[in-house]
Design an enzyme around this catalytic site. Sequence first.
Site, PDB file in Angstrom:
ATOM      1  N   ASP A  37      15.464  42.947  40.645  1.00 38.65           N
ATOM      2  CA  ASP A  37      16.087  42.216  39.543  1.00 38.65           C
ATOM      3  C   ASP A  37      16.389  43.219  38.444  1.00 38.65           C
ATOM      4  O   ASP A  37      15.480  43.820  37.880  1.00 38.65           O
ATOM      5  CB  ASP A  37      15.175  41.106  39.023  1.00 38.65           C
ATOM      6  CG  ASP A  37      15.923  40.138  38.113  1.00 38.65           C
ATOM      7  OD1 ASP A  37      16.426  40.587  37.057  1.00 38.65           O
ATOM      8  OD2 ASP A  37      16.009  38.940  38.448  1.00 38.65           O
ATOM      9  N   ALA A  79      19.570  24.163  43.563  1.00 37.73           N
ATOM     10  CA  ALA A  79      18.338  24.283  42.790  1.00 37.73           C
ATOM     11  C   ALA A  79      18.642  24.683  41.360  1.00 37.73           C
ATOM     12  O   ALA A  79      19.665  25.308  41.071  1.00 37.73           O
ATOM     13  CB  ALA A  79      17.412  25.324  43.431  1.00 37.73           C
ATOM     14  N   GLY A  80      17.726  24.334  40.488  1.00 42.30           N
ATOM     15  CA  GLY A  80      17.794  24.797  39.116  1.00 42.30           C
ATOM     16  C   GLY A  80      17.106  26.149  39.023  1.00 42.30           C
ATOM     17  O   GLY A  80      15.974  26.308  39.478  1.00 42.30           O
ATOM     18  N   ALA A  94      34.720  31.595  44.335  1.00 42.66           N
ATOM     19  CA  ALA A  94      35.400  32.487  45.282  1.00 42.66           C
ATOM     20  C   ALA A  94      34.445  33.535  45.839  1.00 42.66           C
ATOM     21  O   ALA A  94      34.461  33.851  47.033  1.00 42.66           O
ATOM     22  CB  ALA A  94      36.582  33.167  44.591  1.00 42.66           C
ATOM     23  N   ARG A 122      16.856  30.220  36.739  1.00 42.29           N
ATOM     24  CA  ARG A 122      17.042  30.881  35.445  1.00 42.29           C
ATOM     25  C   ARG A 122      18.524  31.021  35.130  1.00 42.29           C
ATOM     26  O   ARG A 122      18.958  30.823  33.990  1.00 42.29           O
ATOM     27  CB  ARG A 122      16.355  32.248  35.477  1.00 42.29           C
ATOM     28  CG  ARG A 122      16.573  33.087  34.236  1.00 42.29           C
ATOM     29  CD  ARG A 122      15.666  34.312  34.260  1.00 42.29           C
ATOM     30  NE  ARG A 122      15.899  35.162  35.415  1.00 42.29           N
ATOM     31  CZ  ARG A 122      16.634  36.278  35.382  1.00 42.29           C
ATOM     32  NH1 ARG A 122      17.216  36.656  34.269  1.00 42.29           N
ATOM     33  NH2 ARG A 122      16.778  37.021  36.464  1.00 42.29           N
ATOM     34  N   SER A 157      20.568  48.453  40.239  1.00 43.83           N
ATOM     35  CA  SER A 157      21.651  47.489  40.399  1.00 43.83           C
ATOM     36  C   SER A 157      21.975  47.341  41.873  1.00 43.83           C
ATOM     37  O   SER A 157      21.996  48.322  42.628  1.00 43.83           O
ATOM     38  CB  SER A 157      22.899  47.962  39.644  1.00 43.83           C
ATOM     39  OG  SER A 157      24.011  47.151  39.985  1.00 43.83           O
ATOM     40  N   LYS A 211      31.208  33.339  46.204  1.00 44.16           N
ATOM     41  CA  LYS A 211      30.218  32.741  47.089  1.00 44.16           C
ATOM     42  C   LYS A 211      30.830  32.294  48.410  1.00 44.16           C
ATOM     43  O   LYS A 211      30.158  32.297  49.447  1.00 44.16           O
ATOM     44  CB  LYS A 211      29.519  31.573  46.383  1.00 44.16           C
ATOM     45  CG  LYS A 211      28.576  32.017  45.275  1.00 44.16           C
ATOM     46  CD  LYS A 211      27.512  32.966  45.816  1.00 44.16           C
ATOM     47  CE  LYS A 211      26.512  33.401  44.777  1.00 44.16           C
ATOM     48  NZ  LYS A 211      25.471  34.297  45.339  1.00 44.16           N
ATOM     49  N   TYR A 252      33.085  32.541  40.427  1.00 44.32           N
ATOM     50  CA  TYR A 252      31.807  32.346  41.119  1.00 44.32           C
ATOM     51  C   TYR A 252      32.026  31.652  42.466  1.00 44.32           C
ATOM     52  O   TYR A 252      31.464  32.065  43.487  1.00 44.32           O
ATOM     53  CB  TYR A 252      30.874  31.519  40.237  1.00 44.32           C
ATOM     54  CG  TYR A 252      29.490  31.328  40.791  1.00 44.32           C
ATOM     55  CD1 TYR A 252      28.563  32.368  40.761  1.00 44.32           C
ATOM     56  CD2 TYR A 252      29.098  30.110  41.334  1.00 44.32           C
ATOM     57  CE1 TYR A 252      27.284  32.200  41.259  1.00 44.32           C
ATOM     58  CE2 TYR A 252      27.819  29.922  41.830  1.00 44.32           C
ATOM     59  CZ  TYR A 252      26.908  30.972  41.792  1.00 44.32           C
ATOM     60  OH  TYR A 252      25.644  30.797  42.294  1.00 44.32           O
ATOM     61  N   ASN A 304      20.492  37.735  47.408  1.00 47.38           N
ATOM     62  CA  ASN A 304      20.393  36.601  46.492  1.00 47.38           C
ATOM     63  C   ASN A 304      20.876  36.927  45.081  1.00 47.38           C
ATOM     64  O   ASN A 304      21.004  36.037  44.253  1.00 47.38           O
ATOM     65  CB  ASN A 304      18.939  36.117  46.428  1.00 47.38           C
ATOM     66  CG  ASN A 304      18.800  34.794  45.719  1.00 47.38           C
ATOM     67  OD1 ASN A 304      19.495  33.837  46.035  1.00 47.38           O
ATOM     68  ND2 ASN A 304      17.905  34.734  44.749  1.00 47.38           N
TER      69      ASN A 304
END
Length: 286
Positions: A14, A171-172, A139, A174, A50, A141, A137, A74
């Site tokens: 991350d 899902a919810g 496109a 961050r 990154s 995905k 986003y 992810n």
Amino acid sequence: MLLASRGCKVVVNDLGAAYDGLGESTGKVADEVVSEIIAAGGEAIANYDSVENGQQVVDAVLAAFGRLDIVVNNAGILTPEVWSELTLESWQRTIDINLTAVFSIMKAAWPILVEQRYGRIIMTASPAMYGAGVAAYAASKAGVIGLSHSLQFEAKKLKLDIKCNVLIPQAGTRMTEDFANSINKSRIAAGKKPVPSAPEAIMKRLSPDKVSAMAVWLAHQDCKAEAALFEAGGGYFAQLNWARSAPLFATEKEGVMGAPVPENIRDGLETLADFDRGDRPISGDG
């Protein structure tokens, strides 16, 4: 967390950027996850490279644990612009992280998986791919699906036990929480009412841990799914398939001499809407 609880040694990557890829988030999220894994008796390290630098990420995995068996792609960002406001810069920034960075990670990981003739790859897509107010986003995905299926084709060609599948989580997270807060901040600044948040009970049901079971199964050595798409969220799971309608022909056999004309399509719309007599194309076969 669930992978670690099942004995996997985990590298938590991350970068620490905000939901839209700009600025810094509060704290190092990777550190927090690693601390939880270690406290529960698992093994994990944090990595802040990154994902655009895939080789650095993969090198860190090998340096820490000496082997790579599972890749979960992810990482992602979500720029807030609707279509009328979307700029080329925001579009490119989204594609760079959500799609090109997946390419970067897999170019670095692929030789390792091929050499050991084994691997499990999970690509994270999104319900946004069905169409959403965040075109970049959506496109990006949708793009990972084509990449995933192409990698499965390569694995089949080489006759390797490498399985590459797509997870579509609901899902919810961050990212979605920060995105919603940013949108409401902009609405309030424009003199508009904020969009009401979903009820707490709904958000609790849509917690990320309700998706994890599918991710862990797709990472398991006993999972034989190939180039498949799975939805998961709130305790709900489903598999998606491509569908092809019954074929419409406009050839000499149907009395059409020369190239078909638009009227052939118009007159065949009923056939094109008939999926009962169609079939399901197989992905990952080239």
